[in-house]
Design a protein around this motif. Structure first.
Motif, mmCIF file in Angstrom:
data_model
loop_
_atom_site.group_PDB
_atom_site.id
_atom_site.type_symbol
_atom_site.label_atom_id
_atom_site.label_comp_id
_atom_site.label_asym_id
_atom_site.label_seq_id
_atom_site.Cartn_x
_atom_site.Cartn_y
_atom_site.Cartn_z
ATOM 1 N N LEU A 70 0.868 -1.173 0.000
ATOM 2 C CA LEU A 70 0.000 0.000 0.000
ATOM 3 C C LEU A 70 0.911 1.232 0.000
ATOM 4 C CD1 LEU A 70 -3.114 0.678 0.368
ATOM 5 C CD2 LEU A 70 -2.537 1.201 2.729
ATOM 6 N N PRO A 71 1.043 1.940 -1.138
ATOM 7 C CA PRO A 71 0.314 1.739 -2.394
ATOM 8 C C PRO A 71 0.965 0.670 -3.257
ATOM 9 C CG PRO A 71 1.778 3.610 -2.622
ATOM 10 C CD PRO A 71 1.915 3.132 -1.186
ATOM 11 N N ALA A 75 -1.332 2.105 -8.175
ATOM 12 C CA ALA A 75 -1.695 3.295 -7.397
ATOM 13 C C ALA A 75 -0.595 4.360 -7.504
ATOM 14 C CB ALA A 75 -1.931 2.922 -5.941
ATOM 15 N N GLN A 134 -5.030 5.105 -2.658
ATOM 16 C CA GLN A 134 -4.521 3.998 -1.848
ATOM 17 C C GLN A 134 -3.065 4.126 -1.412
ATOM 18 O OE1 GLN A 134 -6.047 0.459 -0.836
ATOM 19 N NE2 GLN A 134 -7.245 2.275 -0.425
ATOM 20 N N ALA A 135 -2.702 5.276 -0.886
ATOM 21 C CA ALA A 135 -1.412 5.436 -0.210
ATOM 22 C C ALA A 135 -1.711 5.811 1.235
ATOM 23 C CB ALA A 135 -0.562 6.512 -0.880
ATOM 24 N N GLY A 236 -9.451 1.862 -5.580
ATOM 25 C CA GLY A 236 -8.047 1.762 -5.202
ATOM 26 C C GLY A 236 -7.668 0.441 -4.573
#
Length: 489
Positions: A70-71, A75, A134-135, A236
């Protein structure tokens, strides 16, 4: 599953989180301990995700190791893409205007920590941006032009950039995120693969009703899938899954197509795939495809404003006019006479440069043949609504009426209907399709080929019952196993 936070320098990480291992980017990239680790969630908080930087390689190698970064790489590419930033700005426009309407200045920066902001009034917008990009830590920059706010840029926040007075809040939201009842993407230990089913509870005519969705879920769980029903806000998260099943009406100018493209790019098994959506949802393409391959269809003309005068002499009246992306009988009209034709063309050309004009073939019902991977799955007769020329009739008061549906065993369907349906579907691909046909005398005509066909409890499943859902889920399983096979070329 182990939680790992990766930063450039752990000495700069001052957030104490229980159950979380903090490691340097260099250690994660080079230490054999992490390359051998089988299951882990990797939260990449490096200073930069620039191509070929340590931050970029952390997410890249995490995916290669079967970890959940993540990410993820997709993303990261989205964060760097101005095209994606503009798209998200348009998609979230209503929420952006609502959340920022009180701001006096013409620019605004929003700090997003695991989908949260210090000010509760921005929580919804923060959550939506987090699900899009999505970070773990994000900085969203907005600008106002002509009294309208736009998302200008999105960038990661590294661990050492967190302001001192924000740190208690970040610790709290991170702790809740890590200790939540279920983090996104966490599946049961005894399941083999993850399946996402995309649907919308707000859709008036979804491809599957709630009972059918539950039957799909049970069928998948019997094959050791972890199943989650997701919505448009979960874009995401696609990299968390092994497969995506779209159970929402598709369109190219819609999030369903974007989901299909993103999922395919992430290596997921997607049903239906973006190419099938692109082909099936445009009736101009289908008309040309059927004609070039010699498949019988009602007399059809691709119409522009320049050649609309050919409709009456070549197609005749009454005739059917269709918007290229029409579905569920919407965007499909019948012109009884010359005056109606003229009025309807003016209206339809306001939304598309090209239309479809088609010969009107009155029948009591249409055939629908469901096809999966080149094999017939179900056969139905969809009868026209009472005293109407379509399956669906929408009254002026907004109510919708439909004709009855009758299912029959595949082996009892006319051979010509099955053969024509299979020929047509094979021109599109090997996905899940619903081919609509009319039978007039001894001749069979293809009306259209649908991706993402309707499968409702008590209708398409009458003959096979639960076996229908099992067959579709087994095909997902087969495709995933093929993709993950070490012997795959």
């Amino acid at each position: 599953m182990k939680n790992i936070v990766v930063v450039n320098n752990p000495a700069n990480w001052s957030l104490e989180l229980p159950g979380v291992e903090v490691v340097s980017a260099r250690s994660y990239l080079s230490d054999g301990l992490y390359s051998k680790m089988r299951r882990a969630r990797v939260f990449n908080l490096c200073r930069s995700y620039k191509y070929q930087s340590n931050g970029y390689y952390v997410s890249l190698l995490a995916e290669a190791r079967g970890h959940r970064p993540l990410p993820g790489i997709m993303a990261i590419e989205d964060i760097k893409s101005q095209t994606m930033v503009r798209f998200v700005s348009e998609e979230l426009d209503k929420e952006i205007q609502k959340a920022l309407k009180h701001i006096v200045s013409d620019d605004f920066t929003l700090s997003i920590y695991f989908g949260k902001n210090l000010a509760g009034r921005y929580d919804k917008l923060s959550r939506q941006l987090f699900m899009q990009f999505q970070a773990p830590l994000l900085r969203a920059q907005f600008v106002r032009l002509n009294d309208h706010w736009n998302l200008h840029a999105i960038s990661p926040i590294s661990a050492n950039e967190i302001p001192q007075d924000h740190k208690p809040f970040v610790i709290e939201v991170a702790r809740k995120y890590f200790e939540g009842r279920r983090l996104p993407g966490v599946k049961k230990d005894d399941t083999r693969f993850d399946l996402a089913i995309l649907r919308s509870e707000k859709e008036s005519f979804p491809p599957s009703d709630e009972k059918a969705i539950q039957k799909f879920i049970r069928a998948a769980e019997n094959l050791d899938f972890y199943v989650e029903v997701i919505g448009k806000e979960d874009y995401g998260r696609l990299a968390e899954f092994d497969a995506l099943f779209i159970r929402e009406t598709t369109s190219v100018s819609h999030h369903t197509y974007r989901f299909a493209r993103r999922a395919a790019a992430e290596g997921l098994v997607v049903m239906d795939d973006p190419e099938s959506i692109l082909k099936c949802t445009n009736k101009v393409y289908l008309a040309e495809l059927l004609n070039r391959n010699g498949i019988a269809a009602p007399k059809t003309l691709i119409v522009s404003e320049d050649n609309s005068g050919r409709i009456e002499p070549e197609i005749g009246l009454p005739c059917i006019l269709k918007q290229p992306d029409s579905s569920f009988s919407q965007g499909v009209v019948k012109a009884e006479n010359r005056q109606q034709l003229k009025e309807m063309l003016v209206k339809l050309f306001n939304t598309s440069d090209l239309l479809i004009a088609q010969e009107f073939l009155p029948t009591d019902y249409d055939w629908r043949v469901g096809i999966l991977n080149g094999e017939p799955l179900f056969v139905c007769k969809y009868y026209m609504a009472r005293k109407h020329w379509q399956i669906y009739e929408r009254s002026k008061d907004g109510k919708t009426y439909s004709g009855k549906a009758e299912s029959l065993p595949v082996n009892e369907a006319p051979e010509a209907v099955l053969k024509t349906a299979l020929h047509a579907a094979n021109l599109i691909g090997n996905g899940l399709y619903g081919v609509d046909l009319k039978q007039v005398g001894g001749k069979v005509y293809v009306i259209e080929i649908n991706d993402n066909p309707s499968i409702d409890s008590g209708f398409e499943d009458v003959i096979l019952k639960d076996a229908l859902y099992n067959k579709i889920m087994k095909e997902f399983l087969r495709r995933i196993e093929v993709k993950k096979s070490p012997n795959r070329n």
